[in-house]
Design a protein around this motif. Structure first.
Motif, PDB file in Angstrom:
ATOM      1  N   MET A  45      36.793  44.284  31.855  1.00 48.85           N
ATOM      2  CA  MET A  45      36.300  44.229  33.235  1.00 48.85           C
ATOM      3  C   MET A  45      35.087  43.307  33.342  1.00 48.85           C
ATOM      4  N   ALA A  46      34.184  43.394  32.354  1.00 48.52           N
ATOM      5  CA  ALA A  46      33.011  42.514  32.365  1.00 48.52           C
ATOM      6  C   ALA A  46      33.440  41.053  32.228  1.00 48.52           C
ATOM      7  N   THR A  47      34.447  40.806  31.405  1.00 44.22           N
ATOM      8  CA  THR A  47      34.957  39.448  31.232  1.00 44.22           C
ATOM      9  C   THR A  47      35.575  38.928  32.527  1.00 44.22           C
ATOM     10  N   ALA A  48      36.305  39.788  33.232  1.00 44.60           N
ATOM     11  CA  ALA A  48      36.934  39.381  34.493  1.00 44.60           C
ATOM     12  C   ALA A  48      35.881  39.014  35.541  1.00 44.60           C
ATOM     13  N   VAL A  49      34.812  39.810  35.622  1.00 48.06           N
ATOM     14  CA  VAL A  49      33.743  39.523  36.581  1.00 48.06           C
ATOM     15  C   VAL A  49      33.034  38.220  36.214  1.00 48.06           C
ATOM     16  N   ALA A  50      32.755  38.042  34.925  1.00 47.16           N
ATOM     17  CA  ALA A  50      32.113  36.812  34.478  1.00 47.16           C
ATOM     18  C   ALA A  50      32.976  35.597  34.809  1.00 47.16           C
ATOM     19  N   ALA A  51      34.279  35.725  34.621  1.00 46.53           N
ATOM     20  CA  ALA A  51      35.199  34.632  34.935  1.00 46.53           C
ATOM     21  C   ALA A  51      35.198  34.327  36.431  1.00 46.53           C
ATOM     22  N   GLY A  52      35.125  35.371  37.256  1.00 49.45           N
ATOM     23  CA  GLY A  52      35.067  35.167  38.700  1.00 49.45           C
ATOM     24  C   GLY A  52      33.798  34.443  39.117  1.00 49.45           C
ATOM     25  N   PHE A  53      32.682  34.817  38.510  1.00 53.02           N
ATOM     26  CA  PHE A  53      31.416  34.135  38.805  1.00 53.02           C
ATOM     27  C   PHE A  53      31.493  32.668  38.378  1.00 53.02           C
TER      28      PHE A  53
END
Length: 435
Positions: free
Chosen positions: A332-340
Motif C-alpha cells: 500500500m505504501a508503494t502504491a501511494v508513493a507511485a501515485g505521488f
C-alpha cells in the motif's frame, strides 16, 4: 543561440526514425543516456544520507540545514545554467558543472563526513550542489533549442525521464543493494565513477550540433546574464511558472529529511523505505513520458494544473495517512508513493510552456524555470527545518499539500498568447450567438 540543424527557413529539421517518432532525436540520444548515468551518481545517497547523519550525531535541524544550503547552491547553479548555456555553450557549461561536482564530492568525503564538522560539510556539499544543475539543466537548454516545437513536450519528457530515472530510481535501488556490501562511505565514493561515465557520454559522445558564439563582448554576455532575472518581471507569466516549478518537487526533497524516520517508526526497514522511495521515482520516470505526450495533446497548462497540482496535493496527504492508518503495509505504501511520483510528472509540460512564452529568449526563460527547480531543493528541506519542531510531521504534510493546491491556482494565469486569443474569440462568438 544558434544551433546547427536548422534549414534555411529557420525551421528545425529532424530525421524521423524509431527514436524520432518517439520524440527523441537520434543525435541527442546519447545525451539522455549520459544524464541518466550522471544523475544516478548524484542521487544515490538521496534516500538515506539524512538518517546516516543523524545516526552519527547531527540533529534533524542540522541535517535540514545541510540539505537546505545544498539546495540554495543548486538553485543558484540552476538559474545560471540557462544563461551560461547561452554564453559558454551547453558543452562548456556541462564541463564546468562536472568539475564542480567532482571537487565538492572529493573534499566532502575526505574531510567533511569523517569529522562531522558542519563548517566543512556545508560548503563542500554545497559545491557539489552547484555541479549537477549546471550539468543537467544546461543539457535541457540545449534540448529546448534543438527539439522541434511540435515535439517539445515529448522531448523534455524524455529529459525528465533520464533525470529522475538516474537521480531517484537507479540511485535509490543501487543504494539498497550497495550499502550492505560497500557500506555508506564506499557507496558514496562509487558515485564519482557513475558521474564521470555519464559526463563523458553526454558531453563528448553526444552528437547534437555544436554551439556558435552568440555574444561578441563581455558587456553583451553580462547583459544577458541579468536578463535571466529581469525576464521574470518583464513577463510575469514566466515568473509564475518559476514559482510553480519551485513547488513541484519541494515535497519530494523535503520527504528525504523526515520521512525515513517516520516510516521506520511505523515499522518499515531502511531497505523497504529505499525501495518505496525508489518506486516513487520509477513511477515518475514512466509518467514523465506519458505526461509529456499528454501535454502536447491536451494542453500544457491544463496538464500541470490538474494532474500536477491537484494530483500531488491528494497523494502528499496519502503519503502520511495511509501508513499511519494501515501500518507497515509495504504494497500500500508503494502504491501511494507511485501515485505521488506519477503526479509529480504532471508538471513536465512546464519545460515546454515556459520557454514558449519567450521564443526569442529561451535561455533566459529556462533560467527562471531552472531556478525554480533548484529552489525546490532548498525550499523542501527548509520547510522541514523551520516548522517540524512546532507542527510535527503531520503539519509539514499539510504545508506541502497547501502549496500544491496553490500551484494549481497559479496555473490559471500561465497561458500562451495564442490560447488567450482563442479564448477571446470563443467568448466573442458566444456573445454574437446570444445576440
Amino acid at each position: 543561440m544558434c544551433i546547427n540543424g536548422l534549414n534555411n527557413k529557420g525551421e528545425k529539421s529532424v530525421k524521423q526514425g524509431v527514436l524520432g517518432k518517439l520524440g527523441m532525436d537520434s543525435k541527442m540520444a546519447l545525451g539522455y543516456f549520459g544524464v541518466l548515468i550522471f544523475m544516478m551518481g548524484d542521487g544515490l545517497e538521496q534516500g538515506w544520507l539524512s538518517s546516516y547523519l543523524m545516526d552519527h550525531g547531527l540533529t534533524v535541524q542540522q541535517s535540514a540545514l545541510l540539505f537546505s544550503v545544498y539546495g540554495l547552491a543548486a538553485a543558484v547553479a540552476a538559474w545560471l545554467s540557462g544563461v551560461l548555456a547561452e554564453i559558454l555553450g551547453p558543452r562548456k557549461a556541462m564541463i564546468l558543472g562536472f568539475s564542480l561536482f567532482i571537487i565538492g564530492s572529493a573534499v566532502f568525503l575526505t574531510v567533511g563526513l569523517p569529522t562531522m564538522n558542519l563548517a566543512i560539510m556545508i560548503p563542500t556539499y554545497s559545491l557539489r550542489g552547484l555541479g549537477y544543475p549546471l550539468f543537467a539543466y544546461s543539457f535541457l537548454v540545449w534540448l529546448t533549442y534543438y527539439a522541434p516545437s511540435d515535439k517539445l513536450g515529448t522531448a523534455v519528457g524524455w529529459f525528465w525521464f533520464a533525470y529522475s530515472g538516474g537521480l531517484s530510481v537507479l540511485g535509490s535501488y543501487y543504494s539498497s543493494f550497495a550499502l550492505p556490501v560497500l557500506g555508506e562511505m564506499g557507496t558514496l565514493w562509487s558515485a564519482i565513477a557513475f558521474v564521470t561515465i555519464g559526463a563523458a557520454v553526454a558531453i563528448f559522445l553526444n552528437k547534437g550540433d555544436t554551439h556558435n558564439q552568440k555574444f561578441q563582448t563581455k558587456q553583451e554576455a553580462m547583459k544577458y546574464l541579468v536578463k535571466g532575472i529581469t525576464i521574470a518581471f518583464e513577463r510575469p507569466k514566466i515568473g509564475l511558472g518559476g514559482i510553480v516549478r519551485t513547488i513541484n518537487t519541494s515535497a519530494a526533497y523535503g520527504f528525504v529529511v523526515f520521512m525515513p524516520a517516520f516510516m521506520m517508526e511505523i515499522g518499515f526497514s531502511r531497505t523497504e523505505w529505499l525501495q518505496i522511495y525508489g518506486s516513487l521515482w520509477t513511477s515518475n520516470i514512466i509518467f514523465n513520458l506519458i505526461f509529456g505526450i499528454v501535454g502536447d495533446k491536451l494542453g500544457w497548462r491544463n496538464t500541470v494544473m490538474w494532474f500536477g497540482g491537484v494530483g500531488c496535493a491528494i497523494f502528499t496527504a496519502a503519503f502520511y495517512y495511509v501508513p499511519l492508518v494501515m501500518g507497515p503495509n509495504y504494497w500500500m505504501a508503494t502504491a501511494v508513493a507511485a501515485g505521488f511520483g506519477a503526479c509529480l510528472a504532471g508538471y513536465v509540460p512546464l519545460s515546454a510552456l515556459i520557454p514558449s512564452l519567450a521564443p526569442e529568449n529561451k535561455g533566459a526563460a529556462m533560467s527562471i524555470l531552472n531556478l525554480g527547480a533548484g529552489l525546490s531543493t532548498f525550499v523542501g528541506p527548509a520547510i522541514v527545518g523551520a516548522f517540524i519542531g512546532g507542527v510535527g510531521t503531520v503539519g509539514i504534510i499539510w504545508i506541502y499539500t497547501g502549496l500544491y493546491l496553490f500551484s494549481a491556482f497559479l496555473m490559471k494565469f500561465v497561458k500562451l498568447p495564442k490560447q488567450q486569443v482563442q479564448s477571446q474569440t470563443i467568448e466573442k462568438e458566444n456573445l454574437e450567438a446570444v445576440k
